[in-house]
Design an enzyme around this catalytic site. Structure first.
Site, mmCIF file in Angstrom:
data_model
loop_
_atom_site.group_PDB
_atom_site.id
_atom_site.type_symbol
_atom_site.label_atom_id
_atom_site.label_comp_id
_atom_site.label_asym_id
_atom_site.label_seq_id
_atom_site.Cartn_x
_atom_site.Cartn_y
_atom_site.Cartn_z
ATOM 1 N N LYS A 186 -59.733 52.820 19.383
ATOM 2 C CA LYS A 186 -58.328 52.874 18.955
ATOM 3 C C LYS A 186 -58.079 54.081 18.040
ATOM 4 O O LYS A 186 -59.008 54.798 17.695
ATOM 5 C CB LYS A 186 -57.945 51.551 18.278
HETATM 6 C C1 LIG Z 1 -57.639 46.622 22.130
HETATM 7 C C2 LIG Z 1 -56.516 45.701 22.400
HETATM 8 C C3 LIG Z 1 -56.481 44.393 21.893
HETATM 9 C C4 LIG Z 1 -57.659 43.751 21.228
HETATM 10 O O1 LIG Z 1 -58.112 44.415 20.118
HETATM 11 P P1 LIG Z 1 -59.483 43.939 19.439
HETATM 12 O O2 LIG Z 1 -59.426 44.531 18.065
HETATM 13 O O3 LIG Z 1 -60.584 44.528 20.272
HETATM 14 O O4 LIG Z 1 -59.516 42.470 19.444
HETATM 15 C C5 LIG Z 1 -55.344 43.633 22.073
HETATM 16 N N1 LIG Z 1 -54.293 44.112 22.757
HETATM 17 C C6 LIG Z 1 -54.289 45.351 23.295
HETATM 18 C C7 LIG Z 1 -53.078 45.819 24.035
HETATM 19 C C8 LIG Z 1 -55.413 46.175 23.154
HETATM 20 O O5 LIG Z 1 -55.428 47.381 23.726
#
Ligand SMILES: *Cc1c(COP(=O)(O)O)cnc(C)c1O
Length: 385
Positions: A186
């Site tokens: 991210k």
């Molecule tokens: C990455 C992601 C998540 C989950 O994030 P985590 O921190 O890995 O639990 C949820 N929704 C979307 C759209 C994502 O891209």
């Protein structure tokens, strides 16, 4: 052209992060403590001074806690887009509720707001919009629908650190909760981690209690307040979703760089637009108004627009040249669990089904050099020539 290896994504971890983590390790306080408290305060200031930020060990955990705090339970329905990661849907199932899937708007790849009201029933309790790739949804329109039908709004803001629409940052709208992800790929990362942001003190309180076993005081308070340190009260069967101080020290350094990271990502996105626009490739949707909107550019989601090569073959050839790509996302209506449980058909989601057929996300991250990007562009031009 000399072959390079460009992975699809890489975290941008500097010496500051390494020093902060080492200093946390030396401090002896490795789990949730002062660094996490500081990260929460800084994050709240970053998005909006008038919110509370609650650190958790993933966005998935944060979304689960936020929905639970909103009282979502057995038999309720929650509206979500089909074009998202499965986490957006699974947390609805954790609570025994059912997701109701909505197609994407082909012009934004976000939930098609025009279709939301037709999906509302007497069981509908909430909407979870997803700011796809970092392009903010039209929150005013979504909040207006929610208000009219008395629904909760929990934003899946996994892609939006930072994003903005009509001069309002994601995190500042009147939603019940906004949940960020700090997963490795991210825009900012703590390895694994997430943040719940809310301006509702009751939701904040419930999330804090449920984040740590349903205990009414967290470990930090337990050892610093004047009550005896051994005493605590369990008020619910909570979860184990707290963020460690090791992760929070990473997060503090990353947060300080978030605006610089966004600027670099945006410059790289602009370069893709400038140098790929003549190819048979549909480039990602942009913000409506660059003066008032901000795109985090977490992802650069394209669609192949040619009969000469299939998406799968394109991805293979990119990989043969050492360039990692990905697909965001395989729509939930095509995933076996969701498809079978809710009897979903591609014809119910024509826009997301069409997008998925040709979807390809190009590498875009701050660790990529200008030369790396030149190489990626040259490889794409060679394949599509
Ligand atoms: C990455 C992601 C998540 C989950 O994030 P985590 O921190 O890995 O639990 C949820 N929704 C979307 C759209 C994502 O891209």
């Amino acid at each position: 052209m000399e072959k390079r290896f460009i992975p699809f994504a890489l975290p941008d971890i500097g010496e500051e992060e390494i020093n902060e983590v080492v200093s946390t390790l030396r401090s002896g306080w490795v789990t949730t403590g002062p660094k996490t408290k500081e990260f929460e305060q800084k994050f709240a200031e970053y998005v909006n001074a008038n919110v509370e930020a609650i650190a958790v060990n993933s966005a998935t955990a944060g979304l689960h806690l936020a929905l639970e705090a909103c009282g979502i339970t057995d038999g309720d329905e929650v509206i979500i887009p089909t074009l998202t990661f499965t986490a957006t849907g699974e947390i609805v199932r954790y609570l025994g509720a059912d997701p109701v899937f909505v197609d994407c708007d082909p012009n934004t790849l976000c939930i098609d707001i025009k279709q939301i009201e037709s999906k509302i029933t007497s069981r509908t309790k909430a909407i979870i919009p997803v700011h796809m790739a970092g392009l903010a949804c039209d929150m005013e329109a979504i909040l207006a629908i929610a208000k009219k039908h008395n629904l909760r709004v929990i934003e899946d803001a996994a892609h939006t650190c930072p994003s903005k629409i009509n001069n309002v940052y994601i995190g500042q709208h009147a939603s019940d909760a906004i949940v960020y992800s700090f997963y490795a790929t991210k825009t900012i990362t703590t390895g694994e981690g997430g943040m719940i942001v809310t301006s509702n003190p009751e939701i904040a309180k419930r999330c804090k209690v449920m984040r740590l076993h349903g205990i009414n005081r967290d470990a930090f308070d337990r050892y610093t307040s004047k009550k005896p340190s051994w005493y605590y009260e369990v008020v619910a069967p909570g979860y184990k979703y707290n963020l460690t101080d090791i992760a929070s020290s990473l997060g503090l350094c990353q947060l300080a760089k978030a605006d610089r990271f966004q600027a670099r990502r945006e410059a790289m996105a602009e370069r893709y637009f400038a140098e790929l626009s003549d190819l048979p490739l549909i480039l990602p949707p942009k913000v409506k108004n660059p003066a008032t909107d901000l795109h985090s550019w977490h992802l650069f989601c394209c669609q192949l627009n040619t009969d000469k090569i299939s998406r799968d073959e394109f991805i293979q050839q990119m990989s043969d040249h050492g360039v990692g790509t990905s697909v965001h996302f395989i729509p939930l209506h095509l995933q076996p669990y969701w498809k079978e449980r809710y009897q979903l058909s591609p014809t119910d989601f024509p826009a997301a089904s069409q997008y998925y057929k040709n979807a390809i996300s190009l590498p875009l991250y701050t660790k990529m050099s200008d030369e790396d990007q030149s190489y990626v562009i040259a490889v794409i031009r060679q394949i599509l020539a």
